[in-house]
Write a protein that holds these residues in place. Structure first.
Motif, PDB file in Angstrom:
ATOM      1  N   ILE A   1       0.864  -1.186   0.000  1.00 32.50           N
ATOM      2  CA  ILE A   1       0.000   0.000   0.000  1.00 32.50           C
ATOM      3  C   ILE A   1       0.895   1.229   0.000  1.00 32.50           C
ATOM      4  N   HIS A   2       0.751   2.080  -1.029  1.00 31.79           N
ATOM      5  CA  HIS A   2       1.627   3.246  -1.143  1.00 31.79           C
ATOM      6  C   HIS A   2       0.883   4.516  -0.737  1.00 31.79           C
ATOM      7  N   ILE A   3       1.474   5.223   0.201  1.00 37.25           N
ATOM      8  CA  ILE A   3       0.970   6.536   0.627  1.00 37.25           C
ATOM      9  C   ILE A   3       2.040   7.557   0.251  1.00 37.25           C
ATOM     10  N   PRO A   4       1.773   8.434  -0.717  1.00 32.66           N
ATOM     11  CA  PRO A   4       2.854   9.171  -1.386  1.00 32.66           C
ATOM     12  C   PRO A   4       3.309  10.462  -0.721  1.00 32.66           C
TER      13      PRO A   4
ATOM     14  N   ASP B   1     -10.496   5.902   0.545  1.00 36.12           N
ATOM     15  CA  ASP B   1     -11.574   5.416  -0.332  1.00 36.12           C
ATOM     16  C   ASP B   1     -11.008   4.897  -1.648  1.00 36.12           C
ATOM     17  N   ALA B   2     -10.063   5.664  -2.226  1.00 33.35           N
ATOM     18  CA  ALA B   2      -9.468   5.270  -3.507  1.00 33.35           C
ATOM     19  C   ALA B   2      -8.672   3.975  -3.369  1.00 33.35           C
ATOM     20  N   LEU B   3      -7.947   3.812  -2.263  1.00 36.35           N
ATOM     21  CA  LEU B   3      -7.176   2.588  -2.037  1.00 36.35           C
ATOM     22  C   LEU B   3      -8.084   1.364  -1.983  1.00 36.35           C
TER      23      LEU B   3
ATOM     24  N   TYR C   1       8.902 -10.813  -2.237  1.00 36.28           N
ATOM     25  CA  TYR C   1       9.360 -10.194  -3.490  1.00 36.28           C
ATOM     26  C   TYR C   1      10.518 -10.999  -4.083  1.00 36.28           C
ATOM     27  N   TRP C   2      11.549 -11.217  -3.252  1.00 34.09           N
ATOM     28  CA  TRP C   2      12.788 -11.813  -3.756  1.00 34.09           C
ATOM     29  C   TRP C   2      12.588 -13.270  -4.152  1.00 34.09           C
ATOM     30  N   ARG C   3      11.597 -13.930  -3.574  1.00 35.86           N
ATOM     31  CA  ARG C   3      11.308 -15.321  -3.944  1.00 35.86           C
ATOM     32  C   ARG C   3      10.340 -15.418  -5.123  1.00 35.86           C
ATOM     33  N   PHE C   4      10.102 -14.297  -5.760  1.00 33.64           N
ATOM     34  CA  PHE C   4       9.245 -14.234  -6.945  1.00 33.64           C
ATOM     35  C   PHE C   4       7.814 -14.642  -6.608  1.00 33.64           C
ATOM     36  N   GLY C   5       7.379 -14.199  -5.407  1.00 34.96           N
ATOM     37  CA  GLY C   5       6.000 -14.422  -5.011  1.00 34.96           C
ATOM     38  C   GLY C   5       5.075 -13.406  -5.657  1.00 34.96           C
ATOM     39  N   ASP C   6       3.803 -13.494  -5.324  1.00 35.24           N
ATOM     40  CA  ASP C   6       2.810 -12.565  -5.864  1.00 35.24           C
ATOM     41  C   ASP C   6       2.513 -11.473  -4.852  1.00 35.24           C
ATOM     42  N   TYR C   7       2.110 -10.318  -5.363  1.00 28.60           N
ATOM     43  CA  TYR C   7       1.723  -9.228  -4.478  1.00 28.60           C
ATOM     44  C   TYR C   7       0.820  -8.260  -5.230  1.00 28.60           C
ATOM     45  N   LEU C   8      -0.161  -7.754  -4.518  1.00 28.21           N
ATOM     46  CA  LEU C   8      -1.006  -6.686  -5.025  1.00 28.21           C
ATOM     47  C   LEU C   8      -0.364  -5.365  -4.633  1.00 28.21           C
ATOM     48  N   GLY C   9      -0.425  -4.383  -5.513  1.00 24.88           N
ATOM     49  CA  GLY C   9       0.119  -3.066  -5.217  1.00 24.88           C
ATOM     50  C   GLY C   9      -0.947  -2.017  -5.435  1.00 24.88           C
ATOM     51  N   ILE C  10      -1.374  -1.359  -4.348  1.00 21.46           N
ATOM     52  CA  ILE C  10      -2.405  -0.332  -4.468  1.00 21.46           C
ATOM     53  C   ILE C  10      -1.848   1.012  -3.992  1.00 21.46           C
ATOM     54  N   GLY C  11      -2.366   2.081  -4.585  1.00 14.07           N
ATOM     55  CA  GLY C  11      -1.885   3.412  -4.264  1.00 14.07           C
ATOM     56  C   GLY C  11      -1.160   4.029  -5.445  1.00 14.07           C
TER      57      GLY C  11
ATOM     58  N   LEU D   1       0.438  -1.618 -12.715  1.00 14.49           N
ATOM     59  CA  LEU D   1       1.043  -0.334 -12.365  1.00 14.49           C
ATOM     60  C   LEU D   1      -0.069   0.699 -12.266  1.00 14.49           C
ATOM     61  N   LYS D   2      -0.062   1.451 -11.177  1.00 15.51           N
ATOM     62  CA  LYS D   2      -1.083   2.463 -10.948  1.00 15.51           C
ATOM     63  C   LYS D   2      -0.563   3.854 -11.313  1.00 15.51           C
ATOM     64  N   ALA D   3      -1.480   4.742 -11.615  1.00 10.05           N
ATOM     65  CA  ALA D   3      -1.123   6.118 -11.963  1.00 10.05           C
ATOM     66  C   ALA D   3      -0.222   6.704 -10.879  1.00 10.05           C
ATOM     67  N   LYS D   4       0.862   7.341 -11.299  1.00 11.29           N
ATOM     68  CA  LYS D   4       1.893   7.772 -10.355  1.00 11.29           C
ATOM     69  C   LYS D   4       1.530   9.064  -9.625  1.00 11.29           C
ATOM     70  N   ASN D   5       0.965   9.999 -10.336  1.00  9.19           N
ATOM     71  CA  ASN D   5       0.641  11.287  -9.724  1.00  9.19           C
ATOM     72  C   ASN D   5      -0.581  11.144  -8.812  1.00  9.19           C
ATOM     73  N   PRO D   6      -0.489  11.570  -7.553  1.00 12.71           N
ATOM     74  CA  PRO D   6      -1.626  11.390  -6.632  1.00 12.71           C
ATOM     75  C   PRO D   6      -2.920  12.012  -7.146  1.00 12.71           C
ATOM     76  N   ARG D   7      -2.810  13.175  -7.781  1.00 13.46           N
ATOM     77  CA  ARG D   7      -4.022  13.825  -8.286  1.00 13.46           C
ATOM     78  C   ARG D   7      -4.663  12.967  -9.377  1.00 13.46           C
TER      79      ARG D   7
END
Length: 378
Positions: free
Chosen positions: A11-14, A41-43, A255-265, A284-290
């Motif tokens: 979960i990324h909080i920018p 809400d968006a996350l 990550y290093w064992r080539f597992g799976d992961y969801l990335g939100i934010g 890959l999610k939109a980079k700019n917070p706006r």
């Protein structure tokens, strides 16, 4: 029967107080109030969309809340976030939940609140315990605040704490680097991430390079500090990571064992194995917070083609000191181990890789020349 591929959640909080001159992460300095409630809400909506990509639902083994500076968020916002996640996807019984925090962004009361939320691991961005280096790095805290933050975290009941430290700082000496290590060891925390300062494009330091230690001096600093950490009982289990036995970061190990992961934010990456072989995707999610909050181009999806899998797998697994077993390659990619040839045999002949009892790992020489190994798998 193949072992199920574990699933993590990033979960990324920018947002952060200010942008450090060396930082190339997707972080944005806070100018006014930032939209905590709207972002949560968006996350959660973002997570809903990613869960639709899973072929079968499965519990999340680890959660990592990174940034930016996630500890800027109020405990109430993080509570709503974690409860919202829990309602959408089951947590494993021993789920590791990590929160990144910086010493200059919170007061002591927040730590107890974070612990009460079920967060069981803190990663504190120290970087150095010396004021002159902190000032040069553009950090918002001083050495006294850094040490106080660790003590506050321990008093709040956190017994699994990572400290982020950097070496190769502008005009840093070997003695200064070792002093940082000694201070870190004095707190008896469980994990240390120890990174070399590098000049990354699109950073202030890249445009205006500070005077960094020469290559030979860097090598001495790194080796001296590695030896001190290992003498103190820390295992050097990944290129930039050291831990007490059993306290490795489970999220990063996945990550290093080539597992799976969801990335939100905003700007978050994910990897999902839908079917092996042939259907492994990256998100890959939109980079700019706006833009992220506007849901404009919220998510892109890309397939990892079979030809790319040997490099993708090796790039991750060889970061680990223990390397990987032959069966790991097939279980995580769906391809036969023969797809690693002839590059694997060449690296063994060059003394860069070794094979013992079905395990492939970097030699001491190989870890110093990892890029040369990976070039063989392109």
């Amino acid at each position: 029967m193949s072992t199920p591929i574990p699933l993590g959640l990033y979960i990324h909080i920018p947002w952060c107080i200010q942008k450090c001159p060396y930082c190339d992460f997707n972080s944005h300095a806070v100018k006014d109030d930032f939209p905590e409630a709207v972002y949560v809400d968006a996350l959660l909506m973002d997570l809903n969309q990613d869960l639709e990509l899973l072929v079968k639902p499965k519990p999340v083994q680890s959660i990592f809340i990174g940034g930016g500076t996630p500890s800027l968020f109020a405990p109430e916002s993080l509570h709503r976030l974690l409860e919202g996640v829990r309602q959408k996807i089951p947590f494993s019984g021993d789920v590791e939940i990590t929160l990144e925090a910086n010493p200059g962004t919170f007061e002591s009361g927040k730590f107890a609140d974070f612990k009460a939320l079920g967060i069981n691991r803190l990663s504190i961005g120290i970087q150095s315990f010396q004021d002159k280096h902190l000032k040069r790095l553009g950090r918002v805290h001083n050495a006294r605040e850094a040490m106080a933050a660790i003590e506050m975290a321990q008093q709040a009941g956190f017994d699994n704490i990572n400290l982020d430290l950097m070496f190769g700082l502008p005009e840093q000496t070997e003695a200064e680097a070792l002093a940082d290590i000694e201070t870190a060891l004095s707190f008896k925390t469980t994990h240390l991430s120890y990174y070399q300062l590098t000049l990354e494009p699109n950073t202030l330091f890249y445009r205006y390079p500070p005077p960094l230690p020469e290559h030979d001096a860097l090598y001495l600093i790194q080796k001296s500090c590695q030896q001190r950490l290992m003498a103190a009982g820390f295992q050097h289990y990944e290129i930039s990571a050291y831990s007490q036995p059993g306290k490795e970061c489970q999220h990063n190990l996945n990550y290093w064992r080539f597992g799976d992961y969801l990335g939100i934010g905003a700007g978050a990456h994910g990897k999902i194995s839908r079917q092996l072989p042939g259907d492994i995707i990256r998100t890959l999610k939109a980079k700019n917070p706006r833009q992220y909050l506007s849901q404009d181009s919220l998510r892109s999806i890309q397939n990892i083609v079979d030809e790319e899998l040997p490099l993708e797998f090796m790039m991750n697994q060889l970061r680990l000191k223990q390397g990987f077993e032959w069966v790991d390659f097939q279980q995580r990619t769906g391809l036969p181990a023969s797809r690693l040839e002839p590059a694997l045999s060449h690296c063994v002949e060059q003394g860069l890789l070794a094979i013992e009892q079905q395990r492939v790992f970097c030699t001491a020489k190989g870890w110093d020349f990892l890029d040369a190994i990976l070039e063989r798998f392109v």
